[in-house]
Scaffold this motif. Structure first.
Motif, PDB file in Angstrom:
ATOM      1  N   LEU A 279       0.823  -1.203   0.000  1.00 42.39           N
ATOM      2  CA  LEU A 279       0.000   0.000   0.000  1.00 42.39           C
ATOM      3  C   LEU A 279       0.859   1.256   0.000  1.00 42.39           C
ATOM      4  O   LEU A 279       0.562   2.231  -0.701  1.00 42.39           O
ATOM      5  N   VAL A 280       1.947   1.258   0.775  1.00 44.89           N
ATOM      6  CA  VAL A 280       2.863   2.402   0.806  1.00 44.89           C
ATOM      7  C   VAL A 280       3.457   2.649  -0.574  1.00 44.89           C
ATOM      8  O   VAL A 280       3.566   3.795  -1.037  1.00 44.89           O
ATOM      9  N   ALA A 281       3.849   1.553  -1.258  1.00 40.42           N
ATOM     10  CA  ALA A 281       4.438   1.692  -2.591  1.00 40.42           C
ATOM     11  C   ALA A 281       3.412   2.190  -3.608  1.00 40.42           C
ATOM     12  O   ALA A 281       3.705   3.083  -4.413  1.00 40.42           O
ATOM     13  N   VAL A 282       2.200   1.641  -3.576  1.00 40.94           N
ATOM     14  CA  VAL A 282       1.168   2.029  -4.540  1.00 40.94           C
ATOM     15  C   VAL A 282       0.717   3.468  -4.303  1.00 40.94           C
ATOM     16  O   VAL A 282       0.370   4.184  -5.248  1.00 40.94           O
ATOM     17  N   ALA A 283       0.735   3.914  -3.046  1.00 40.71           N
ATOM     18  CA  ALA A 283       0.287   5.271  -2.729  1.00 40.71           C
ATOM     19  C   ALA A 283       1.171   6.337  -3.364  1.00 40.71           C
ATOM     20  O   ALA A 283       0.751   7.496  -3.489  1.00 40.71           O
TER      21      ALA A 283
END
Length: 272
Positions: A255-259
């Protein structure tokens, strides 16, 4: 008190006059009142001193825990800045380890400052990168005939909001997985590295607008990879409380990467 003798028809009458504004003295009541007042003062003083001592011990300890020493984050050199920018823009080329270097100062364990450790967080690059982003945004607005102080101020505000969102995202991930006491300035530094990436995106857009989407997607991948590496290091080496959340950890790190995709597109898409 005054005593008057009056002669009447039925004899002598004695009149006692009590002076106005003075109450009769009660030695026993005054003693109780004084003792109670002294007792209250003593108890309140002791309780206040206890609160003051505990508060004085709590505030410095928690300030040092969450904010650390601000001077630590500005101990940088030209060589460190160059190497750190390479690490931020091309994290997959980093061949060394991602662990922070440690040292012992005065018998206490501590991390080495950025000037001696490429993996240490700093605030020099985030602040300089944020200023560069604002200048590039103003230049981009100028060449498109849309420059105004209000427009530049709006871009600066958007940048600060994105920085805040990045910090909250990283903090929420750490507390969900590790519940660790990572200094807040560390998280602010990690979130601020976004502006080094978005400055490159904006510069490429100024030079050739058609490469905006390709460069942005590439930098989203690089920034996502950088933050995932940093977060994994913190959770494994600095927090050490995420062993029981391995599956949840993978999803949250993803999620951190996609955000980073909507975040970088928002910062790089200057309205003209």
């Amino acid at each position: 008190m005054a005593i008057f003798n009056t002669q009447g028809e039925e004899g002598c009458v004695q009149i006692i006059v009590q002076p106005a504004g003075k109450e009769q003295m009660n030695p026993f009541g005054d003693a109780l009142y004084g003792a109670g007042t002294d007792l209250i003062k003593t108890e309140l003083g002791a309780y206040g001193e206890k609160l003051f001592r505990s508060g004085s011990a709590y505030v410095p300890g928690n300030i040092s825990r969450y904010f650390s020493n601000p001077q630590y984050y500005f101990q940088v050199s030209d060589q460190y800045v160059m190497n750190k920018l390479k690490l931020i823009l091309f994290p997959f080329l980093h061949k060394g380890h991602w662990m922070r270097a440690t040292e012992t100062v005065g018998g206490e364990f501590s991390y080495k400052p950025p000037i001696h450790d490429i993996n240490a967080p700093d605030l020099y690059i985030p602040l300089m990168a944020f200023g560069t982003y604002v200048v590039l945004a103003g230049f981009f607005l100028g060449i498109n005939g849309k420059f105004s102080p209000e427009a530049v101020g709006l871009q600066a505000t958007n940048g600060l909001l994105c920085w805040l969102f990045q910090v909250l995202l990283l903090e929420a991930t750490l507390h969900t997985l590790g519940d660790g006491d990572v200094p807040l300035l560390d998280i602010i530094a990690y979130g601020g590295y976004t502006f080094a990436v978005v400055s490159v995106v904006l510069l490429c857009r100024i030079l050739w607008s058609h490469c905006f989407y390709v460069v942005t997607l590439w930098e989203c991948f690089c920034m996502g990879m950088l933050l995932v590496k940093i977060m994994k290091r913190i959770l494994i080496a600095e927090v050490r409380r995420s062993e029981n959340h391995s599956s949840k950890r993978h999803y949250l790190l993803l999620l951190v990467a996609v955000a980073q995709v909507p975040l970088l597109f928002w910062l790089g898409n200057i309205a003209v």
